[in-house]
Scaffold this motif. Structure first.
Motif, PDB file in Angstrom:
ATOM      1  N   ILE A 212       0.839  -1.204   0.000  1.00  0.00           N
ATOM      2  CA  ILE A 212       0.000   0.000   0.000  1.00  0.00           C
ATOM      3  C   ILE A 212       0.874   1.254   0.000  1.00  0.00           C
ATOM      4  O   ILE A 212       0.576   2.236  -0.697  1.00  0.00           O
ATOM      5  N   ALA A 213       1.961   1.220   0.763  1.00  0.00           N
ATOM      6  CA  ALA A 213       2.887   2.366   0.782  1.00  0.00           C
ATOM      7  C   ALA A 213       3.491   2.601  -0.596  1.00  0.00           C
ATOM      8  O   ALA A 213       3.637   3.755  -1.041  1.00  0.00           O
ATOM      9  N   VAL A 214       3.842   1.530  -1.294  1.00  0.00           N
ATOM     10  CA  VAL A 214       4.402   1.651  -2.645  1.00  0.00           C
ATOM     11  C   VAL A 214       3.377   2.273  -3.598  1.00  0.00           C
ATOM     12  O   VAL A 214       3.719   3.124  -4.429  1.00  0.00           O
ATOM     13  N   ILE A 215       2.118   1.869  -3.472  1.00  0.00           N
ATOM     14  CA  ILE A 215       1.064   2.435  -4.320  1.00  0.00           C
ATOM     15  C   ILE A 215       0.910   3.924  -4.048  1.00  0.00           C
ATOM     16  O   ILE A 215       0.764   4.736  -4.978  1.00  0.00           O
ATOM     17  N   LEU A 216       0.950   4.328  -2.769  1.00  0.00           N
ATOM     18  CA  LEU A 216       0.808   5.738  -2.417  1.00  0.00           C
ATOM     19  C   LEU A 216       1.961   6.572  -2.983  1.00  0.00           C
ATOM     20  O   LEU A 216       1.743   7.650  -3.549  1.00  0.00           O
ATOM     21  N   VAL A 217       3.183   6.079  -2.838  1.00  0.00           N
ATOM     22  CA  VAL A 217       4.344   6.799  -3.380  1.00  0.00           C
ATOM     23  C   VAL A 217       4.254   6.890  -4.902  1.00  0.00           C
ATOM     24  O   VAL A 217       4.543   7.938  -5.494  1.00  0.00           O
ATOM     25  N   SER A 218       3.836   5.806  -5.534  1.00  0.00           N
ATOM     26  CA  SER A 218       3.710   5.801  -6.995  1.00  0.00           C
ATOM     27  C   SER A 218       2.662   6.805  -7.460  1.00  0.00           C
ATOM     28  O   SER A 218       2.855   7.519  -8.448  1.00  0.00           O
ATOM     29  N   ARG A 219       1.558   6.878  -6.732  1.00  0.00           N
ATOM     30  CA  ARG A 219       0.516   7.847  -7.081  1.00  0.00           C
ATOM     31  C   ARG A 219       1.029   9.273  -6.940  1.00  0.00           C
ATOM     32  O   ARG A 219       0.713  10.136  -7.760  1.00  0.00           O
ATOM     33  N   TYR A 220       1.790   9.513  -5.908  1.00  0.00           N
ATOM     34  CA  TYR A 220       2.318  10.863  -5.705  1.00  0.00           C
ATOM     35  C   TYR A 220       3.247  11.253  -6.859  1.00  0.00           C
ATOM     36  O   TYR A 220       3.202  12.376  -7.355  1.00  0.00           O
ATOM     37  N   ILE A 221       4.061  10.307  -7.291  1.00  0.00           N
ATOM     38  CA  ILE A 221       4.972  10.575  -8.410  1.00  0.00           C
ATOM     39  C   ILE A 221       4.194  10.853  -9.690  1.00  0.00           C
ATOM     40  O   ILE A 221       4.483  11.794 -10.433  1.00  0.00           O
ATOM     41  N   LEU A 222       3.150  10.056  -9.944  1.00  0.00           N
ATOM     42  CA  LEU A 222       2.380  10.211 -11.173  1.00  0.00           C
ATOM     43  C   LEU A 222       1.579  11.509 -11.193  1.00  0.00           C
ATOM     44  O   LEU A 222       1.296  12.048 -12.266  1.00  0.00           O
ATOM     45  N   SER A 223       1.199  12.005 -10.030  1.00  0.00           N
ATOM     46  CA  SER A 223       0.421  13.244  -9.966  1.00  0.00           C
ATOM     47  C   SER A 223       1.302  14.489  -9.966  1.00  0.00           C
ATOM     48  O   SER A 223       0.800  15.607  -9.990  1.00  0.00           O
ATOM     49  N   SER A 224       2.608  14.311  -9.944  1.00  0.00           N
ATOM     50  CA  SER A 224       3.537  15.436  -9.955  1.00  0.00           C
ATOM     51  C   SER A 224       3.842  15.859 -11.395  1.00  0.00           C
ATOM     52  O   SER A 224       3.342  15.272 -12.356  1.00  0.00           O
ATOM     53  N   LYS A 225       4.671  16.878 -11.540  1.00  0.00           N
ATOM     54  CA  LYS A 225       5.082  17.337 -12.858  1.00  0.00           C
ATOM     55  C   LYS A 225       5.826  16.223 -13.596  1.00  0.00           C
ATOM     56  O   LYS A 225       5.686  16.072 -14.817  1.00  0.00           O
ATOM     57  N   PHE A 226       6.594  15.435 -12.856  1.00  0.00           N
ATOM     58  CA  PHE A 226       7.306  14.323 -13.482  1.00  0.00           C
ATOM     59  C   PHE A 226       6.332  13.338 -14.116  1.00  0.00           C
ATOM     60  O   PHE A 226       6.577  12.814 -15.211  1.00  0.00           O
ATOM     61  N   GLY A 227       5.208  13.071 -13.422  1.00  0.00           N
ATOM     62  CA  GLY A 227       4.215  12.158 -13.968  1.00  0.00           C
ATOM     63  C   GLY A 227       3.626  12.656 -15.274  1.00  0.00           C
ATOM     64  O   GLY A 227       3.415  11.878 -16.217  1.00  0.00           O
ATOM     65  N   MET A 228       3.353  13.956 -15.358  1.00  0.00           N
ATOM     66  CA  MET A 228       2.835  14.527 -16.601  1.00  0.00           C
ATOM     67  C   MET A 228       3.862  14.436 -17.732  1.00  0.00           C
ATOM     68  O   MET A 228       3.524  14.126 -18.875  1.00  0.00           O
ATOM     69  N   LEU A 229       5.122  14.689 -17.393  1.00  0.00           N
ATOM     70  CA  LEU A 229       6.172  14.566 -18.403  1.00  0.00           C
ATOM     71  C   LEU A 229       6.363  13.118 -18.830  1.00  0.00           C
ATOM     72  O   LEU A 229       6.692  12.827 -19.985  1.00  0.00           O
ATOM     73  N   LEU A 230       6.132  12.203 -17.896  1.00  0.00           N
ATOM     74  CA  LEU A 230       6.258  10.780 -18.205  1.00  0.00           C
ATOM     75  C   LEU A 230       5.220  10.382 -19.249  1.00  0.00           C
ATOM     76  O   LEU A 230       5.532   9.671 -20.221  1.00  0.00           O
ATOM     77  N   LEU A 231       3.982  10.835 -19.060  1.00  0.00           N
ATOM     78  CA  LEU A 231       2.936  10.545 -20.040  1.00  0.00           C
ATOM     79  C   LEU A 231       3.236  11.206 -21.379  1.00  0.00           C
ATOM     80  O   LEU A 231       3.034  10.609 -22.440  1.00  0.00           O
ATOM     81  N   ALA A 232       3.697  12.445 -21.316  1.00  0.00           N
ATOM     82  CA  ALA A 232       4.037  13.144 -22.552  1.00  0.00           C
ATOM     83  C   ALA A 232       5.166  12.441 -23.285  1.00  0.00           C
ATOM     84  O   ALA A 232       5.154  12.328 -24.517  1.00  0.00           O
ATOM     85  N   MET A 233       6.127  11.950 -22.524  1.00  0.00           N
ATOM     86  CA  MET A 233       7.253  11.227 -23.110  1.00  0.00           C
ATOM     87  C   MET A 233       6.782   9.934 -23.769  1.00  0.00           C
ATOM     88  O   MET A 233       7.268   9.547 -24.837  1.00  0.00           O
ATOM     89  N   ARG A 234       5.812   9.281 -23.139  1.00  0.00           N
ATOM     90  CA  ARG A 234       5.288   8.036 -23.713  1.00  0.00           C
ATOM     91  C   ARG A 234       4.583   8.280 -25.044  1.00  0.00           C
ATOM     92  O   ARG A 234       4.738   7.512 -25.999  1.00  0.00           O
ATOM     93  N   ASP A 235       3.804   9.364 -25.121  1.00  0.00           N
ATOM     94  CA  ASP A 235       2.992   9.621 -26.310  1.00  0.00           C
ATOM     95  C   ASP A 235       3.747  10.389 -27.392  1.00  0.00           C
ATOM     96  O   ASP A 235       3.598  10.096 -28.577  1.00  0.00           O
ATOM     97  N   LYS A 236       4.529  11.395 -26.986  1.00  0.00           N
ATOM     98  CA  LYS A 236       5.245  12.230 -27.951  1.00  0.00           C
ATOM     99  C   LYS A 236       6.674  12.466 -27.454  1.00  0.00           C
ATOM    100  O   LYS A 236       7.012  13.558 -26.980  1.00  0.00           O
ATOM    101  N   GLU A 237       7.496  11.453 -27.552  1.00  0.00           N
ATOM    102  CA  GLU A 237       8.845  11.546 -27.000  1.00  0.00           C
ATOM    103  C   GLU A 237       9.662  12.639 -27.676  1.00  0.00           C
ATOM    104  O   GLU A 237      10.372  13.406 -27.004  1.00  0.00           O
ATOM    105  N   GLU A 238       9.573  12.735 -28.988  1.00  0.00           N
ATOM    106  CA  GLU A 238      10.375  13.729 -29.695  1.00  0.00           C
ATOM    107  C   GLU A 238       9.969  15.153 -29.329  1.00  0.00           C
ATOM    108  O   GLU A 238      10.805  16.048 -29.214  1.00  0.00           O
ATOM    109  N   ARG A 239       8.677  15.363 -29.110  1.00  0.00           N
ATOM    110  CA  ARG A 239       8.212  16.703 -28.739  1.00  0.00           C
ATOM    111  C   ARG A 239       8.754  17.097 -27.372  1.00  0.00           C
ATOM    112  O   ARG A 239       9.116  18.256 -27.153  1.00  0.00           O
ATOM    113  N   VAL A 240       8.782  16.127 -26.437  1.00  0.00           N
ATOM    114  CA  VAL A 240       9.349  16.408 -25.114  1.00  0.00           C
ATOM    115  C   VAL A 240      10.836  16.715 -25.232  1.00  0.00           C
ATOM    116  O   VAL A 240      11.355  17.630 -24.580  1.00  0.00           O
ATOM    117  N   ARG A 241      11.527  15.982 -26.074  1.00  0.00           N
ATOM    118  CA  ARG A 241      12.963  16.211 -26.261  1.00  0.00           C
ATOM    119  C   ARG A 241      13.219  17.594 -26.876  1.00  0.00           C
ATOM    120  O   ARG A 241      14.105  18.327 -26.435  1.00  0.00           O
TER     121      ARG A 241
END
Length: 395
Positions: A212-241
């Motif tokens: 449960i602690a791992v899930i909470l930490v993972s959720r916090y990471i995904l809801s941060s700016k890094f999480g948004m960049l992670l999704l953007a990187m997955r969908d449009k890697e070149e645009r992020v670069r």
């Protein structure tokens, strides 16, 4: 709900989903299962760590790793080495040619404890090794691959090859690793017998709370700016670069984080089951771990836990009932899920919720709408219309 709590719980829906999961694994299952079955479910929950790591890595990062068994096994071996040294004290091993070393070393005519085993006399250093060794290994792999822009199917095949190489290496170094049998006969943790029914329940709860602690930490990471960049990187890697971000560093970080989560699961597996072998590092277990995430839903952290529980329960039932056909049945289950439910169990839940909400917000029948309009018109004609225009203004 403040910003931090919202990020941690994933909003109202996320909090409800996590509460239901916690109720199932912390209350319902322990009350309804005997010690043997609770030990099996505890083992399934250790696989859920890997499934969660693949949601982070594959679902959100777009990086498919077919070698997560590497880090699961490294974490498990680090913990197993400490437990084996504790079980190999000079009194317990006095019948050996060289007392005080693991039995498989004595069988292979090794007369002194190897240097790589020395730090595992300390429980503190063992915990550090569980965290650092797999993470460092993931960093080396990630740096070598992502800095050269190796990704997609090529990265998946390379991680699969590394898993195969590592399992062969462990089997070949029998005198140092226990070989194909692995590290077995693990009995105590700091003098506490981990084989009793009471210990199984305690380890189960430690495992569940850690998950449960791992899930909470993972959720916090995904809801941060890094999480948004992670999704953007997955969908449009070149645009992020092209936006000025170093995509390779993001990939290295999420790969290392996924390795850390998998290693925690491996360490808990060793405590829960009482052994560790190379059979959990190779290609087959790594592919099975991907199946856990796919069945649960590769975009759902909680769905990954349900996927791990369901697939492993099905694996146990199929192997007990149809020992010659269970592999085909498991393959059929995976194919059916991918074809008919591409978003896994989480996707089924989301679709049901959408249907429920659409029915709840169903438009009124035509007759009711006409009557409602008539009431509004009648009320408007009977009351003066008040406008916000100043006196003397033109209509």
């Amino acid at each position: 709900m403040n910003t931090f709590t919202n990020k941690l719980l994933g909003g109202k829906q996320g909090a409800i989903g996590l509460a239901v999961l916690a109720a199932i694994i912390l209350v319902v299952l322990p009350l309804g299962l005997d010690p043997f079955r609770i030990g099996m479910v505890g083992k399934y929950l250790t696989y859920a760590f890997v499934a969660v790591s693949l949601v982070m890595l594959w679902g959100y990062g777009g990086i498919l790793s077919l070698g997560q068994g590497i880090f699961f096994g490294l974490g498990g071996y680090c913990m197993a080495m400490f437990l084996k040294l504790e079980a190999s004290d000079p009194i317990s091993t006095k019948i050996q040619t060289t007392p005080g070393i693991p039995d498989f070393m004595d069988w292979n005519q090794i007369t002194a404890l190897p240097m790589m085993w020395q730090p595992f006399h300390s429980f503190t250093l063992t915990l550090l090794a569980v965290v650092l060794v797999p993470t460092l290994f993931a960093y080396i792999i990630g740096f070598a691959m992502f800095k050269r822009r190796v990704g997609g199917v090529y990265f998946a095949i390379i991680t699969q090859a590394i898993a195969l190489i590592l399992s062969i290496l462990i089997v070949g170094q029998q005198g140092y690793t226990g070989g194909v049998n692995g590290i077995t006969d693990l009995r105590t943790l700091l003098g506490w017998d981990i084989r009793t029914d009471h210990a199984k329940y305690i380890l189960y709860y430690i495992n569940a709370f850690l998950l449960i602690a791992v899930i909470l930490v993972s959720r916090y990471i995904l809801s941060s700016k890094f999480g948004m960049l992670l999704l953007a990187m997955r969908d449009k890697e070149e645009r992020v670069r092209f936006s000025g971000y170093d995509v390779s560093n993001f990939k290295i970080f999420i790969f290392c984080f996924a390795a850390l989560i998998s290693a925690l699961g491996g360490a808990m597996f060793t405590l829960q089951v009482g052994f560790m072998s190379p059979s959990f590092i190779g290609i087959v277990p790594s592919i099975e771990m991907v199946i856990f995430a796919a069945v649960g839903g590769r975009m759902s952290l909680i769905g990954a836990v349900y996927g791990a529980l369901l697939v492993n329960y099905g694996k146990s039932v199929f192997s007990e009932t149809y020992p010659e056909l269970w592999l085909y049945l498991m393959g059929g289950l995976f194919i059916a899920v991918v074809m008919f439910f591409p978003n896994g169990l989480a996707g089924i839940y989301t679709d049901l919720m959408k249907k429920f909400q659409s029915r709840k917000a169903k438009p009124l029948p035509a007759k009711v709408e006409v009557e409602a309009v008539a009431v509004v018109v009648e009320k408007t004609e009977s009351e003066p219309i008040i406008t916000s225009e100043p006196a003397g203004a033109k209509a």
